[in-house]
Design a protein around this motif. Structure first.
Motif, short mmCIF file in Angstrom:
data_model
loop_
_atom_site.label_atom_id
_atom_site.label_comp_id
_atom_site.label_asym_id
_atom_site.label_seq_id
_atom_site.Cartn_x
_atom_site.Cartn_y
_atom_site.Cartn_z
N ARG A 163 -32.15 -1.45 91.37
CA ARG A 163 -30.71 -1.29 91.28
C ARG A 163 -30.23 -0.05 92.05
O ARG A 163 -29.32 -0.13 92.88
N ALA A 194 -21.24 -14.70 91.01
CA ALA A 194 -20.64 -13.37 90.99
C ALA A 194 -20.71 -12.76 89.60
O ALA A 194 -21.03 -11.58 89.44
N ALA A 195 -20.42 -13.55 88.57
CA ALA A 195 -20.45 -13.04 87.19
C ALA A 195 -21.87 -12.61 86.81
O ALA A 195 -22.06 -11.59 86.12
N GLN A 198 -22.66 -9.33 88.49
CA GLN A 198 -21.99 -8.21 87.82
C GLN A 198 -22.71 -7.83 86.54
O GLN A 198 -22.78 -6.66 86.18
N GLY A 204 -18.57 -2.16 83.50
CA GLY A 204 -17.79 -2.65 84.63
C GLY A 204 -16.95 -1.60 85.31
O GLY A 204 -16.44 -1.82 86.40
N ASN A 328 -14.25 -0.27 92.28
CA ASN A 328 -15.29 -0.54 91.28
C ASN A 328 -16.65 -0.80 91.92
O ASN A 328 -16.77 -1.56 92.88
N ALA A 330 -19.11 -2.47 90.76
CA ALA A 330 -19.50 -3.87 90.61
C ALA A 330 -18.91 -4.73 91.72
O ALA A 330 -19.56 -5.66 92.21
N GLN A 331 -17.67 -4.43 92.14
CA GLN A 331 -17.05 -5.19 93.23
C GLN A 331 -17.84 -5.00 94.53
O GLN A 331 -18.07 -5.96 95.27
N TRP A 333 -20.94 -4.13 94.78
CA TRP A 333 -22.25 -4.74 94.53
C TRP A 333 -22.20 -6.23 94.85
O TRP A 333 -23.04 -6.76 95.58
N ILE A 334 -21.20 -6.92 94.32
CA ILE A 334 -21.06 -8.37 94.56
C ILE A 334 -20.80 -8.64 96.04
O ILE A 334 -21.39 -9.56 96.63
#
Length: 353
Positions: A163, A194-195, A198, A204, A328, A330-331, A333-334
């Motif tokens: 990660r 995507a979910a 995340q 988040g 973010n 997470a955004q 990351w995706i």
């Protein structure tokens, strides 16, 4: 909050009133423990203790706003919750375990009731129809060809290393550190929406903060996060240490169980105090790592001062030299995987001294 009044769901009489709540503290047990004999009983002993009087009162002392569902546990109710006492005593506390599917179905039912389109009985049907509706399958963003385990070894967690190494590639820095709360279990082999991507990052609301920092500055931050800053989420074991990328943390643990940062190493050599490195820390939603790192005895660690409140942070601006990236994590990351990015390889980030 001093003017807040918590109202129940009113019934036809006071005895029919119920208070609706979502628990903020809950524990899940692996279903495989059922019928496992001694192992199941040991797990239940732990759960009983965690919901017992000692833990509940310690929690109430810390956050000062605890309402306990367990009738066998006595915790003084704060003034702000005093009107709830009759419902607690009569066990008229309606507990709601939150998840997205329930939220969507509840929203649909309540909206129709408020619009006058349905009565309460029909609203239950609306809820059930929405909750049980077949969801469209989300598109696959990427596929991982192997799995990585969360389990901590002498050199750290393989999954956590993957990660943070991937996050370091995303923000393009020499060094990066992230808290243990970012490590959301194993990384499994297979396809990811995507979910699901995340869900690999715990929390988040986390964000990047970057700086061209000296080796000495980086050591200050890493030492705080390894040794603790007097917070309730300070490291208490090897499992709860942060993970680093681009450098290895040389850590010892004394007889009392306290962690000590001995050095940080790149390519097996100590990081130079005066050398400049591009550095990133990943914050935790609600309070940044630097707030945690700087909120302690400053005299011990070079007079580091308090960081800005998260509400005052603006994208691209500098705070104590750190550039805030409020997009973010997470955004990003995706999007990294949507653009064809791959998981970075794991590396040793802990060296036990």
């Amino acid at each position: 909050m001093n003017n807040l009044i918590l109202l129940p769901y009113f019934g036809e009489t006071d005895n029919d009133n119920w208070y609706f709540s979502t628990p903020g503290y809950s524990i899940a047990m692996n279903g495989k423990l059922k019928g496992a004999g001694k192992k199941e009983e040991l797990a239940l002993d732990i759960v009983r203790y965690m919901f017992g009087s000692d833990v509940m009162n310690a929690m109430a002392d810390r956050i000062q706003s605890v309402v306990v569902y367990n009738k066998d546990v006595n915790v003084d109710v704060q003034d702000i919750f005093s009107n709830l006492i009759p419902y607690i005593e009569s066990n008229h506390m309606y507990t709601y375990i939150r998840n997205d599917s329930v939220c969507r179905a509840s929203c649909a039912a309540v909206q129709k009731m408020l619009a006058g389109d349905v009565d309460a009985t029909r609203a239950v049907e609306v809820f059930n129809n929405n909750y049980n509706a077949v969801k469209e399958k989300s598109p696959v963003i990427t596929t991982f060809d192997r799995e990585y385990q969360w389990r901590i070894s002498d050199t750290g967690s393989e999954a956590f290393s993957v990660r943070v190494n991937t996050l370091r590639e995303i923000c393009n820095v020499d060094m990066l550190i992230a808290p243990a709360a970012m490590n959301a279990g194993d990384i499994y082999k297979g396809s990811y929406t995507a979910a699901q991507l995340q869900a690999l990052l715990m929390g988040g609301g986390v964000k990047f903060y970057t700086k061209d920092a000296t080796g000495a500055e980086i050591k200050d931050v890493v030492r705080c996060l390894v040794e603790g800053c007097g917070r309730d989420d300070d490291p208490i074991s090897w499992d709860t240490l942060p993970a680093s990328s681009g450098f290895t943390m040389k850590i010892s643990r004394d007889d009392k169980g306290d962690m000590h940062l001995e050095d940080i190493l790149t390519d097996g050599k100590s990081v130079e105090d005066e050398k400049i490195y591009s550095f990133c820390y990943v914050d935790v939603s609600g309070h940044t790592l630097l707030e945690r790192a700087y909120n302690y005895d400053m005299s011990k660690h070079g007079g580091v001062h308090m960081y800005k409140a998260e509400a005052d942070i603006r994208e691209g601006e500098k705070y104590d030299g750190y550039i805030a990236h409020t997009t973010n994590v997470a955004q990003q990351w995706i999007q990294y995987f949507a653009d064809g990015g791959r998981l970075a390889a794991p590396e040793a980030y802990i060296q036990k001294s």
